[in-house]
Design a protein around this motif. Sequence first.
Motif, PDB file in Angstrom:
ATOM      1  N   PHE A 122       0.922  -1.026  -0.164  1.00 42.70           N
ATOM      2  CA  PHE A 122       0.001  -0.007   0.021  1.00 42.70           C
ATOM      3  C   PHE A 122       0.863   1.304   0.253  1.00 42.70           C
ATOM      4  O   PHE A 122       1.750   1.297   0.899  1.00 42.70           O
ATOM      5  CB  PHE A 122      -0.830   0.024   1.253  1.00 42.70           C
ATOM      6  N   ASP A 126      -5.094   3.545   5.299  1.00 40.44           N
ATOM      7  CA  ASP A 126      -5.156   2.095   5.354  1.00 40.44           C
ATOM      8  C   ASP A 126      -4.394   1.555   6.585  1.00 40.44           C
ATOM      9  O   ASP A 126      -4.027   0.412   6.672  1.00 40.44           O
ATOM     10  CB  ASP A 126      -4.842   1.211   4.081  1.00 40.44           C
ATOM     11  N   LEU A 138      -9.735  -5.210  -1.554  1.00 41.75           N
ATOM     12  CA  LEU A 138     -10.498  -4.212  -1.302  1.00 41.75           C
ATOM     13  C   LEU A 138     -11.705  -4.024  -2.318  1.00 41.75           C
ATOM     14  O   LEU A 138     -11.278  -4.037  -3.416  1.00 41.75           O
ATOM     15  CB  LEU A 138      -9.583  -2.726  -1.194  1.00 41.75           C
ATOM     16  N   GLU A 164     -11.108   0.999  -3.513  1.00 39.91           N
ATOM     17  CA  GLU A 164     -10.265   2.106  -3.262  1.00 39.91           C
ATOM     18  C   GLU A 164     -10.529   3.386  -3.861  1.00 39.91           C
ATOM     19  O   GLU A 164     -10.444   3.652  -5.106  1.00 39.91           O
ATOM     20  CB  GLU A 164      -8.537   1.887  -3.552  1.00 39.91           C
TER      21      GLU A 164
END
Length: 746
Positions: free
Chosen positions: A161, A168, A575, A578
């Motif tokens: 990330f 996050d 996820l 995003e």
Amino acid sequence: MSRYFICLLLLAQTARAQQSKTGYAGFIADARTHRQIEGAVVQSRQTNIAFTSNEQGRFYFASRLPASDSLHISALGYVPKAIACKDIREELNIHLEPDVVNLREMTLSASGNKPLHNVGQLDMKIRGLNNAQELLRMVPGLFIGQHAGGGKAEQIFLRGFDIDHGTDVAITTDGIPVNMVSHAHGQGYADLHFIIPEVVDQVRFGKGPYAADKGNFATAGHVALQSKERLDNSLVKVEGGQFNTLRTLAMVQLLQDRGRQKQGMYVAAEHLRSQGFFDAPQNFSRTNLFARYQQMLGKRHQLDASIATFYSKWNASGQIPERAVADGSISFFGAIDPSEGGNTHRTNIQTRLRTQLSENSTLSNQLYYTAYHFDLFSNFTFFLNDPVNGDQIRQKEKRGLWGYNGLYKHYGVLGRNTHTFEAGLSLRADATRNSQLAHTKNRATLLQQQQWGNVSEWNAAAYIRETVQLPYRITLESALRFDQFIHAYSDKLQDTRRQKHTAIVSPKINLSWQASNKAMLYLSAGRGFHSNDARVVVQTNGREALPAAWGADLGIQAKPRNNLVLQAALWYLALEQEFIYVGDEGIVEPLGRTRRTGLDVSARYQPLRNLYLDADLNYARALALDVSKGEDYLPLAPRFTSSGGITYKKNTGWNGSFRYRWMGNRPANEDNSLVAEGYFVCDAGLAYNFKRIELMLSAQNLFDVRWKETQFASTSRLQQEPDPVTEIHFTPGTPFFLKAGITITL
């Protein structure tokens, strides 16, 4: 919500009613300071069954052992102790004597169900905390980068990330959330500069969305900082170095009653200033104040209160384009717009009452309040949009943050199995005034108000968590969390107000198996989420307001040798969306569904009594799922990272360390046509302790490599250019930086 929490407490009482009086219970503390010891392992010599002390230093053994057996108690940094079972008559109060950290005494145990706790505890004791940046670097695989003169929150990287400033990873300090929702600069903005590193006692962390007590932003992981309850000694520290850098610190114990632990109070004050290494002087200045007080109210109640405040201001050179350095327009440490910079201040107040309801049950109630101000001037595109005045923007907000954390915890026995039941409740309310995005010039002239309004956001959450010690040295933890949000935004430019309600349920499970005294396996799976900016939520009518993250970890912790600890985990994280608010431009940027997979490996080795080696290696593969192949790279997502070092540590005499951090090349845009260059940087430190004085010398970027700390693929135009250019823009990393200091213990 109140009815829901009452149901949780009724479940707790049902579990409590099944408690068995068989087994052992006890409290483990430091023999000198009387502080509770978390993570100490209590192990049966004959059966090898082991249990781990909790945050209050308490442990519970499920059943009685034969009189011929004995309990072995060990904790990192303490002399181990053995107690014969035939001598145990009542609850045990065990005090361990401090000692040098010895990996031979580290006992692997699945009972705590915190597979990363051993590694984190060891790093804290060996490496310590010398600056604010080290707070987050304690998390294996977590990297940070500064790109605004030292006063802005760091950019964070973890598990594939680019977390920006905290989207996050959930960060708390003494139970107070650090991340700011619907922030003027970016969602989840987490500025840790209000923390004095020397007052931090524990850095607890986890990776993935598996902790029931962590909600918003806890997708890639979480970090929970705990300040010291008391000081061992008062001290004064002075540090100075290149670039006109000076730091002063004073920490004073005002009240102490170590023998009975009735009360304690200390204060800490820090001031830091530096011109910085940029061509345009940074003029960075920061002042921090902190105070903490504790008081026993009778035998069962402990009151804890603290206050922290800080103020910071700085100038910044911002992110500069590679072409301007290549053609000699500016130097590697130069600036296109030297009027960037800002100021910020934050004040936290919290009070917590812990109550020992019974031998095996505790209740904690905490209230907190944060007053926050933020004012930042940036220029990312220079003269792209306004060729006359430039593209400088101002992001500003004032915020009030109120909150409550409640926790009921019960330790007992179900049948022949030890269990822990938790029920938690939290409330958080954020209210900003005059959140602003404006077009400015030289910090002085307001050219256009682009966004201006007030944000209101409420988050109520409840969770239950049950941890059971099963036969065959298996620990099972199952949990369920519920979060309710109210997002609202009052737009002062359009004179409108919109509101939206959203909710999410997050199941989680953690399973640990102590295969032997040399190996522990664990499997974690669960659902987490990060909220989107309230301005996005109301604009999209609540669509994708709380995108979920599904994750799983399969890991092992092993001691192939008594002085070697290995940790490895395969992980997966997906996820739903995003979908973020880009505060720099005031727009919504949907990235779609994403998936990340990876491998984390850590090693801790003690070849000699006072010599320690550590290394962390991390690989991540990050992909966008809703785009064509070849255009599915996630910008700035780290692929390969590693950090580690060698430390020589003694209580007196010479101490030293040498550390490295390496980040490999990574894609800067979606098709990988632009690449963010990796770096390899080394730091070193040397200290000498005698009596009550410590002398210190440290060097950042020991080999003076030229590196780019943060990088972005941006489109910009310089004043003399006819057309915009898309390329890498970067902030230079610290050059060789020598610093010396002295600490006097009073």
